[in-house]
Design an enzyme around this catalytic site. Structure first.
Site, mmCIF file in Angstrom:
data_model
loop_
_atom_site.group_PDB
_atom_site.id
_atom_site.type_symbol
_atom_site.label_atom_id
_atom_site.label_comp_id
_atom_site.label_asym_id
_atom_site.label_seq_id
_atom_site.Cartn_x
_atom_site.Cartn_y
_atom_site.Cartn_z
ATOM 1 N N GLY A 101 0.829 -1.208 0.000
ATOM 2 C CA GLY A 101 0.000 0.000 0.000
ATOM 3 C C GLY A 101 0.858 1.250 0.000
ATOM 4 O O GLY A 101 0.556 2.233 -0.684
ATOM 5 N N ASP A 327 1.042 -0.208 13.071
ATOM 6 C CA ASP A 327 1.416 -1.515 12.520
ATOM 7 C C ASP A 327 1.730 -2.537 13.608
ATOM 8 O O ASP A 327 1.981 -3.709 13.306
ATOM 9 C CB ASP A 327 2.635 -1.364 11.607
HETATM 10 C C1 S3P Z 1 3.089 3.792 6.152
HETATM 11 C C2 S3P Z 1 1.963 4.313 6.715
HETATM 12 C C3 S3P Z 1 0.959 3.508 7.445
HETATM 13 C C4 S3P Z 1 1.519 2.127 7.814
HETATM 14 C C5 S3P Z 1 2.259 1.487 6.678
HETATM 15 C C6 S3P Z 1 3.432 2.357 6.263
HETATM 16 C C7 S3P Z 1 4.013 4.693 5.437
HETATM 17 O O1 S3P Z 1 -0.162 3.319 6.608
HETATM 18 O O2 S3P Z 1 0.467 1.283 8.240
HETATM 19 O O3 S3P Z 1 2.749 0.217 7.037
HETATM 20 O O4 S3P Z 1 5.171 4.301 5.170
HETATM 21 O O5 S3P Z 1 3.600 5.826 5.134
HETATM 22 P P1 S3P Z 1 -1.379 4.401 6.553
HETATM 23 O O6 S3P Z 1 -0.874 5.614 5.871
HETATM 24 O O7 S3P Z 1 -2.443 3.693 5.761
HETATM 25 O O8 S3P Z 1 -1.757 4.636 7.979
#
Ligand code: S3P
Length: 448
Positions: A101, A327
């Site tokens: 993601g 996380d």
């Molecule tokens: C991350 C942000 C978080 C986290 C992901 C890494 C990042 O997600 O859960 O593992 O590197 O910006 P969200 O932006 O959906 O909270």
């Protein structure tokens, strides 16, 4: 099937004391950003300690597709010859971000204000996750997105040819959304402003400033206001990636629940926007000590020692701490199972849209292993069974989620009976050396 191959069932058995040094890999968030910002700088960025997990390798591949020269020099040393802000080429292939993601959302932001078209896809987990949270603010720049129903991948993004700067308040606490808007703002004229009501991890802000962007951060009644001046020339950097506190969480939590353990994790990143788990564990009675606190490359770090902690107590985790440990809730729920009393976790709706629905995945797997869990839309409560009180013995599903797989393997280390995970393959996305590292400390984790 796991993300990048056949399923890898794994079993974890009760083990003796964990001892030694846990050299966990580089920080995933910082590694993605180092590659993406390196690709947007003019000249050669050098990176040491890059996480060579599949998520980050997929981002490296994507940066090549957008025209940057990305070279692996071995032993975690990489270089990126960037094309400059606005210099991305149109990729000739579909960009496959695998399980990540962070990768897909940040890259969409980075290309959104260049006049090019790119199509993004991912694995079965990523293709279920919401992308409108990123494409909605990108539309304000003039970017168009065409995806599947519900704003899901695969999705084609048409970058804005004449981008305008944006002022945007993030509706959910998300560093990925914030970072996508800031990266898009790099190639818009004027000032792009992102306001977040709750502070989320600030690696993008720190790193943008390091690369020479003009960026200010102010606290206001509305929250944190981040202002970025568009169209800077980013200067290449030398970056040393600290070890990932989110990966360190696994050997640290394993040491707390395993009799006689004493584990040292050197040089872990301790950015306050990431360190909420350690505060929470200390409130639960964990024996943690921070040695050699220092700052390197704009990020605080320390050597963290974790020892077996027989008297862990359940607590109410303050909801305002959620973003700084988002996380870590899966592995926290494992520690909570070995504490006495209830651990209450509220304000965590975001856990439902991670690599899996993490509340559902953990709650159902913990219940199968003899732990009582209650849950609602944005909360869950784990009834601790005390040290030695978890029966284990069940097979759980990892749902293509690395942190769910690792959390249950940690559960098996202190449960009476072994815990089996249907697919440990996803662990390679963030912690490719998890098995040998945990075995060296004394864990009994095996592939079936
Ligand atoms: C991350 C942000 C978080 C986290 C992901 C890494 C990042 O997600 O859960 O593992 O590197 O910006 P969200 O932006 O959906 O909270």
């Amino acid at each position: 099937m796991s993300a990048h191959g056949p399923a890898i069932p794994m079993i974890s058995r009760k083990c003796g004391a964990l001892t030694g040094t846990a050299e966990v890999p580089g920080d995933k968030s910082i590694s993605h950003r180092a590659l993406i910002l390196g690709a947007m700088a003019v000249g050669e960025t050098k990176i040491a300690g890059l996480l060579e997990g599949q998520d980050v390798l997929d981002t490296a591949k994507a940066m090549r597709a957008f025209g940057a020269e990305v070279t692996d020099h071995g032993a975690g040393r990489w270089s990126v010859h960037g094309v400059g802000v606005g210099g991305f080429a149109e990729p000739g292939t579909v960009i496959d971000c695998g399980n990540s993601g962070t990768g897909v959302r940040l890259i969409m932001g980075a290309m959104a204000t260049s006049p090019i078209v790119a199509t993004f896809t991912g694995d079965a987990s990523l293709n279920k996750r919401p992308m409108a949270r990123v494409t909605d603010p990108l539309a304000l720049f003039g970017t168009q997105a065409y995806g599947r129903s519900g704003g899901r991948l695969p999705m084609t993004i048409l970058g804005a040819s004449d981008p305008v700067p944006v002022r945007y308040t993030t509706p959910v606490p998300s560093a990925q959304v914030k970072s996508a808007v800031l990266l898009a703002g790099l190639n818009a004229p004027g000032e792009t402003v992102v306001i977040e009501r709750e502070a989320t991890r600030d690696h993008s802000e720190r790193m943008l400033a390091g690369f020479g962007a003009e960026l200010s951060v102010e606290d206001s009644a509305d929250g944190r206001v981040i202002t970025l001046k568009g169209q800077p020339e980013l200067r290449p950097q030398e970056i040393t990636v600290p070890r990932d506190p989110s990966s360190a969480a696994f050997p640290v939590c394993a040491a707390l629940i395993t009799e006689g353990s004493d584990v040292l994790v050197p040089t872990i990143g301790l950015n306050p926007t990431r360190a909420g788990l350690f505060t929470t564990l200390q409130e639960m009675g964990a024996d943690l000590t921070f040695e050699n606190l220092r700052e390197e490359g704009g990020e605080p770090m320390a050597d963290l020692r974790a020892r077996f902690s027989p008297d862990l107590r359940g607590i109410e985790v303050p909801p305002e701490r959620a973003a700084s440990m988002i996380d870590e809730y899966p592995v926290l729920s494992v520690v909570a199972a070995f504490a006495t009393g209830r651990t209450v976790m509220r304000g965590v709706k975001e856990l439902r849209v991670k690599e899996s629905d993490r509340i559902e995945a953990m709650a159902s797997g913990l219940r199968l292993n003899g732990v009582t869990v209650e849950d609602g839309p944005d909360w869950w409560i784990v009834e601790g069974r005390g040290h030695g009180g978890v029966t284990g013995g069940a097979e759980v599903q990892s749902h293509l989620d690395h942190r769910i797989a690792m959390a249950f393997l940690i559960l098996g280390m202190a449960s009476t009976r072994p815990v089996t995970v249907d697919d440990g393959g996803p662990i390679a996305t963030s912690f490719p050396i998890f098995e040998p590292l945990m075995s060296r400390l004394g864990a009994q984790i095996e592939r079936l």
